[in-house]
Design a protein around this motif. Structure first.
Motif, mmCIF file in Angstrom:
data_model
loop_
_atom_site.group_PDB
_atom_site.id
_atom_site.type_symbol
_atom_site.label_atom_id
_atom_site.label_comp_id
_atom_site.label_asym_id
_atom_site.label_seq_id
_atom_site.Cartn_x
_atom_site.Cartn_y
_atom_site.Cartn_z
ATOM 1 N N LEU A 89 0.833 -1.220 0.000
ATOM 2 C CA LEU A 89 0.000 0.000 0.000
ATOM 3 C C LEU A 89 0.861 1.262 0.000
ATOM 4 O O LEU A 89 0.564 2.236 -0.692
ATOM 5 C CB LEU A 89 -0.927 -0.003 1.218
ATOM 6 N N VAL A 90 1.988 1.224 0.747
ATOM 7 C CA VAL A 90 2.907 2.369 0.736
ATOM 8 C C VAL A 90 3.511 2.549 -0.647
ATOM 9 O O VAL A 90 3.675 3.675 -1.140
ATOM 10 C CB VAL A 90 4.002 2.183 1.808
ATOM 11 N N ALA A 91 3.858 1.439 -1.298
ATOM 12 C CA ALA A 91 4.435 1.527 -2.645
ATOM 13 C C ALA A 91 3.445 2.159 -3.609
ATOM 14 O O ALA A 91 3.819 2.975 -4.463
ATOM 15 C CB ALA A 91 4.844 0.130 -3.107
ATOM 16 N N MET A 148 4.186 1.618 -13.705
ATOM 17 C CA MET A 148 2.720 1.696 -13.517
ATOM 18 C C MET A 148 2.283 3.166 -13.471
ATOM 19 O O MET A 148 2.914 4.007 -12.831
ATOM 20 C CB MET A 148 2.330 0.985 -12.223
ATOM 21 N N SER A 149 1.215 3.446 -14.167
ATOM 22 C CA SER A 149 0.714 4.837 -14.217
ATOM 23 C C SER A 149 0.096 5.231 -12.880
ATOM 24 O O SER A 149 -0.200 4.385 -12.023
ATOM 25 C CB SER A 149 -0.320 4.985 -15.330
ATOM 26 N N GLN A 150 -0.147 6.543 -12.765
ATOM 27 C CA GLN A 150 -0.732 7.060 -11.527
ATOM 28 C C GLN A 150 -2.154 6.529 -11.321
ATOM 29 O O GLN A 150 -2.533 6.134 -10.226
ATOM 30 C CB GLN A 150 -0.737 8.595 -11.548
ATOM 31 N N VAL A 151 -2.946 6.495 -12.389
ATOM 32 C CA VAL A 151 -4.329 6.011 -12.294
ATOM 33 C C VAL A 151 -4.340 4.533 -11.923
ATOM 34 O O VAL A 151 -5.129 4.100 -11.060
ATOM 35 C CB VAL A 151 -5.078 6.271 -13.611
ATOM 36 N N ASP A 152 -3.443 3.731 -12.557
ATOM 37 C CA ASP A 152 -3.396 2.302 -12.244
ATOM 38 C C ASP A 152 -2.964 2.074 -10.799
ATOM 39 O O ASP A 152 -3.470 1.162 -10.117
ATOM 40 C CB ASP A 152 -2.433 1.596 -13.193
ATOM 41 N N ALA A 153 -2.032 2.907 -10.307
ATOM 42 C CA ALA A 153 -1.607 2.784 -8.925
ATOM 43 C C ALA A 153 -2.753 3.103 -7.965
ATOM 44 O O ALA A 153 -2.916 2.434 -6.932
ATOM 45 C CB ALA A 153 -0.417 3.693 -8.660
ATOM 46 N N GLN A 154 -3.531 4.107 -8.305
ATOM 47 C CA GLN A 154 -4.681 4.441 -7.468
ATOM 48 C C GLN A 154 -5.703 3.304 -7.449
ATOM 49 O O GLN A 154 -6.228 2.921 -6.387
ATOM 50 C CB GLN A 154 -5.352 5.731 -7.977
ATOM 51 N N LEU A 155 -6.001 2.755 -8.635
ATOM 52 C CA LEU A 155 -6.950 1.645 -8.694
ATOM 53 C C LEU A 155 -6.398 0.413 -7.967
ATOM 54 O O LEU A 155 -7.147 -0.318 -7.303
ATOM 55 C CB LEU A 155 -7.246 1.304 -10.149
ATOM 56 N N ALA A 156 -5.088 0.140 -8.095
ATOM 57 C CA ALA A 156 -4.481 -0.999 -7.414
ATOM 58 C C ALA A 156 -4.589 -0.835 -5.899
ATOM 59 O O ALA A 156 -4.858 -1.806 -5.174
ATOM 60 C CB ALA A 156 -3.025 -1.142 -7.837
ATOM 61 N N PHE A 157 -4.392 0.403 -5.407
ATOM 62 C CA PHE A 157 -4.537 0.667 -3.970
ATOM 63 C C PHE A 157 -5.958 0.357 -3.516
ATOM 64 O O PHE A 157 -6.182 -0.292 -2.479
ATOM 65 C CB PHE A 157 -4.160 2.114 -3.675
ATOM 66 N N ASN A 205 -8.309 -1.546 -5.014
ATOM 67 C CA ASN A 205 -8.651 -2.959 -5.132
ATOM 68 C C ASN A 205 -7.997 -3.786 -4.024
ATOM 69 O O ASN A 205 -8.602 -4.715 -3.484
ATOM 70 C CB ASN A 205 -8.231 -3.482 -6.505
ATOM 71 N N ARG A 206 -6.737 -3.434 -3.720
ATOM 72 C CA ARG A 206 -6.034 -4.176 -2.667
ATOM 73 C C ARG A 206 -6.710 -3.978 -1.313
ATOM 74 O O ARG A 206 -6.895 -4.912 -0.532
ATOM 75 C CB ARG A 206 -4.573 -3.716 -2.598
#
Length: 473
Positions: free
Chosen positions: A79-81, A119-128, A130-131
């Protein structure tokens, strides 16, 4: 790799420092804006755009971690990453400071961040998001509650805008009505001044003569009395004008100020042009009679001095008007006079008073007093009503349309002929026990004035009347 509780706390503080928390109440679903594919999917699934959903996820983690959310060390590193990827973009060792030899957590965090690659900023936000959803099922309920809250705020905002629009329209309407009222008041005030100026021009000579008689050697007091008489005359005239029945209506109709401003424009114009006000259209057969101008009426407070003066003068100026009686004082016009004045008062009770003008040639200049019972008055009123319904041209029947009615001469009724009569002042009850009632009227021609003191409405009380009549040039 084992990590003690202190290192976990450091990760939590780092995650909080890298989180950017905004007020959820300020979030808005901007359906009007052009959305990206990710935003469209996010709105369809969650009700929020990716950016707003990510802020909600950070808020949820900060509030619930350690309470409703219990994460492992590896989950927190991921999550920090994700947050580092959102804030700073892909990992770049050249831009990062060197870590200490003992900074195990820093190395673990950089390894997790570097594993995200480009990883893009939007993908990182969505990954956060979803996780976090996988790790804590309560996150769905949290997002749904915030969605309803945002919708409610949006609805309240829309209602507030509509209310403001309605309020603005209401204020605009009130301002417009206020402007119309002010314009109408200004118009009525202008008309009032015109009418009062015309009345003052008409009565100035009479009031001046009366004031000179009351205060012979005091010009200042004369001016004050003249102004008082003019004001009282104007109010009396307007009261009579408002109480005058409308044309083609047999029932009494009291007009409002607005009605007066519209229905009586012709009367006002005629008054301003020649100083008189016609009661109705004159018929061809009654054109030989001059129109009756309105009388001047006013009151004075010196009732005690007036009664003492009448007692000293003696004569027939004190009359007892019995209950149910009407006293008529017949005052012929005098060849040396142009205007009639009258004054009267009573001891303890009010009394009806009115003035009529009989279009008949005076046989003498003597003032006479006639007393009639209420039964006679009732019969006279019935005959006058019949005369008003008859539209013939016989002047002996009193059919003129200028306010004249047929009455008998003297104190009784005549079955042979009746002289036409005009109403100068309608009969109304006057509070003459409190102040002196006075008035004047310019001769319309040769004839006889009938001053009626009406006590027919009183079944038990008699009234003591003090009066004085005289003429002036």
């Amino acid at each position: 790799m084992a990590v003690d509780g202190e290192n976990v706390e450091l990760i939590d503080r780092k995650l909080s420092r890298t989180s950017i928390i905004s007020d959820v109440g300020s979030m808005k679903i901007e359906a009007e804006d052009e959305l990206s594919i990710e935003d469209k999917h996010s709105v369809q699934k969650w009700g929020f755009k990716v950016r707003d959903l990510y802020k909600l996820a950070l808020k949820f983690y900060k509030e619930k971690e350690g309470k409703a959310v219990h994460l492992s060390y590896d989950d927190k590193l991921k999550l920090v990453a994700y947050t580092q990827q959102v804030v700073q973009g892909p990992f770049n060792p050249d831009k990062q400071p060197e870590l200490g030899v003992l900074d195990v957590i820093g190395r673990d965090r950089r390894v997790a961040w570097q594993a995200l690659g480009s990883m893009s900023q939007v993908d990182a936000q969505l990954a956060f998001v979803n996780r976090l959803q996988e790790l804590c099922p309560l996150f769905d309920s949290f997002v749904e509650a915030n969605k309803r809250d945002c919708e409610e705020k949006k609805r309240q905002l829309q209602n507030e805008r509509e209310r403001q629009i309605v309020e603005a329209e209401r204020k605009a309407l009130e301002e417009e009505l206020l402007k119309q009222q002010q314009a109408e008041q200004a118009r009525q005030e202008y008309q009032r001044r015109q009418i009062q100026d015309a009345l003052n021009q008409q009565t100035f000579t009479q009031f001046k003569a009366y004031a000179e008689q009351q205060y012979p050697d005091n010009p200042d007091q004369q001016g004050v009395l003249i102004r008082q008489l003019q004001d009282q005359h104007y109010h009396q005239y307007m009261q009579q004008l408002l109480q005058r029945p409308l044309p083609n209506n047999n029932m009494p109709n009291h007009r409002t100020t607005t009605d007066l401003a519209t229905a009586d424009d012709n009367e006002k114009s005629q008054l301003l042009s020649n100083g008189t006000s016609a009661d109705a259209d004159e018929s061809e057969d009654s054109q030989e009679y001059s129109p009756i101008s309105p009388a001047n009426m006013w009151t004075r407070k010196d009732i005690r001095e007036f009664k003492d003066a009448i007692r000293r003068e003696g004569g027939d100026s004190i009359i007892k008007v019995g209950h149910g009686e009407t006293v008529t004082v017949r005052v012929p016009t005098h060849e040396d006079g142009t205007c009639l004045f009258w004054e009267f008062a009573t001891d303890s009770y009010d009394l009806g008073f009115g003035v009529f003008f009989e279009w008949s040639k005076p046989e003498s200049s003597q003032v006479s007093v006639h007393i009639s019972e209420s039964e006679d008055d009732d019969e006279e009123e019935d005959e006058e009503d019949d005369d008003e319904e008859t539209l013939g041209d016989d002047l002996e029947r009193g059919s003129g349309q200028d306010g004249t009615v047929g009455v008998g001469g003297g104190g009784g009724r005549s079955s042979v002929s009746r002289a036409p009569m005009s109403i100068v002042v309608p009969v109304y009850r006057r509070d003459c026990q409190e102040e002196v009632y006075a008035g004047s009227h310019t001769y319309p021609g040769a004839g006889v004035y009938l001053l009626k003191f009406d006590n027919s409405y009183s079944l038990w009380r008699s009234k003591t009347l003090y009066y004085r009549v005289y003429y002036t040039r």
